[in-house]
Write an enzyme that holds these catalytic residues in place. Structure first.
Site, PDB file in Angstrom:
ATOM      1  N   ASP A   1       0.844  -1.205   0.000  1.00  0.00           N
ATOM      2  CA  ASP A   1       0.000   0.000   0.000  1.00  0.00           C
ATOM      3  C   ASP A   1       0.878   1.255   0.000  1.00  0.00           C
ATOM      4  OD1 ASP A   1       0.635   0.839   2.784  1.00  0.00           O
ATOM      5  OD2 ASP A   1      -0.374  -1.033   3.307  1.00  0.00           O
TER       6      ASP A   1
ATOM      7  N   HIS B   1       7.917  -5.977  -1.702  1.00  0.00           N
ATOM      8  CA  HIS B   1       6.895  -6.825  -2.338  1.00  0.00           C
ATOM      9  C   HIS B   1       6.095  -6.070  -3.399  1.00  0.00           C
ATOM     10  CE1 HIS B   1       6.836  -9.833   1.288  1.00  0.00           C
ATOM     11  NE2 HIS B   1       7.919  -9.906   0.562  1.00  0.00           N
TER      12      HIS B   1
ATOM     13  N   THR C   1       5.736  -7.401  11.587  1.00  0.00           N
ATOM     14  CA  THR C   1       5.969  -8.507  10.655  1.00  0.00           C
ATOM     15  C   THR C   1       6.233  -9.777  11.446  1.00  0.00           C
ATOM     16  OG1 THR C   1       7.414  -9.456   8.957  1.00  0.00           O
ATOM     17  CG2 THR C   1       8.378  -7.742  10.352  1.00  0.00           C
TER      18      THR C   1
ATOM     19  N   PRO D   1       2.971  -7.812  18.656  1.00  0.00           N
ATOM     20  CA  PRO D   1       2.249  -8.359  19.813  1.00  0.00           C
ATOM     21  C   PRO D   1       2.648  -9.799  20.152  1.00  0.00           C
ATOM     22  CG  PRO D   1       0.739  -7.226  18.334  1.00  0.00           C
ATOM     23  CD  PRO D   1       2.064  -7.313  17.631  1.00  0.00           C
ATOM     24  N   GLU D   2       3.133 -10.536  19.147  1.00  0.00           N
ATOM     25  CA  GLU D   2       3.476 -11.942  19.394  1.00  0.00           C
ATOM     26  C   GLU D   2       4.947 -12.225  19.141  1.00  0.00           C
ATOM     27  OE1 GLU D   2       0.713 -14.079  16.890  1.00  0.00           O
ATOM     28  OE2 GLU D   2      -0.836 -12.761  17.725  1.00  0.00           O
TER      29      GLU D   2
END
Ligand SMILES: [Zn+2]
Length: 239
Positions: free
Chosen positions: A89, A106, A177, A203-204
């Site tokens: 985007d 990308h 990412t 967050p993970e």
């Protein structure tokens, strides 16, 4: 201060752009990961174009979030800055980040390009309705993004390699990412090789987490403004 920032889908998700993962990413009950392939385009170009045209429209209607804005702010203050984004985007650009400080590894969703030759044009503002054909060779045109199973664009890869070859970074931030592609980890480690700070904002836990000098388990739009402000204040106090 030499800075490398790497961003992924998590940064745009907070502007309402769905990621490919999980149920939210589904479109007409189809898995986008299966639409974003050369095979899907060969089988049903109309369906693939419909999906991309909807996605383009969603991006046009979206706004950069506080994470995009914080990165643009950091780019203005760093002596030497590069953003490598997996996002196709234009939200980083619309937040004020100049093209020469950004690599879209990308591709760019608003570019329509020939599936064979180098003919391309931008559909940033207006959308065609039919499946576009190349003005040079009459072949089907496709969105200017890298699909699953395709090589990264050589020119863009070269720009990242050049930046890394010119010296190590004082600061590397990897945000939003899952770092499942080996090259993301490779670039982050090479950039921070001489003791630079490596901050992961996600967050993970990801495969990169074990290498980070600082882990921030929060969404990018919340964490990045705070990190950038703290950095700029500490740099100013050193002067
Ligand atoms: Zn062509």
């Amino acid at each position: 201060m030499r800075v490398l920032v790497i961003t992924g889908a998590g940064v745009s998700a907070e502007s309402g752009i769905p990621t490919f993962r999980g149920k939210d990413g589904y479109w007409r009950s189809l898995d986008p990961a299966k639409l974003a392939t050369p095979e899907a385009f060969a089988r049903d170009p109309k369906l693939v174009w419909e999906w991309y045209r909807e996605r383009r429209q969603r991006i046009r209607n979206a706004q950069p979030n506080a994470g995009h804005i914080a990165i643009a702010k950091l780019s203005q203050r760093a002596d030497n800055f590069l953003l490598v984004t997996q996002n196709v985007d234009d939200l980083h650009a619309r937040a004020g980040l100049p093209k020469e400080k950004m690599v879209q590894i990308h591709g760019d969703i608003f570019i329509t390009r020939c599936s064979r030759c180098d003919f391309s044009f931008s559909e940033r503002n207006e959308e065609q309705q039919q499946i576009p054909r190349c003005a040079k060779c009459a072949l089907l045109m496709r969105p200017g993004v890298v699909w699953f199973g395709e090589q990264l664009p050589w020119n863009e890869l070269h720009r990242v390699e050049n930046y890394l070859d010119r010296g190590s970074c004082d600061l590397v931030i990897v945000a939003g990412t899952t770092a499942t592609f080996g090259y993301i980890i490779d670039w982050a480690l090479r950039a921070s090789r001489d003791g630079g700070e490596l901050i992961e904002v996600n967050p993970e836990e990801t495969p990169l987490s074990q290498f980070a000098t600082q882990l921030v388990r929060e969404p990018a739009a919340i964490a990045l403004p705070r990190i950038v402000d703290a950095l700029l204040i500490s740099r100013l106090s050193e002067l």
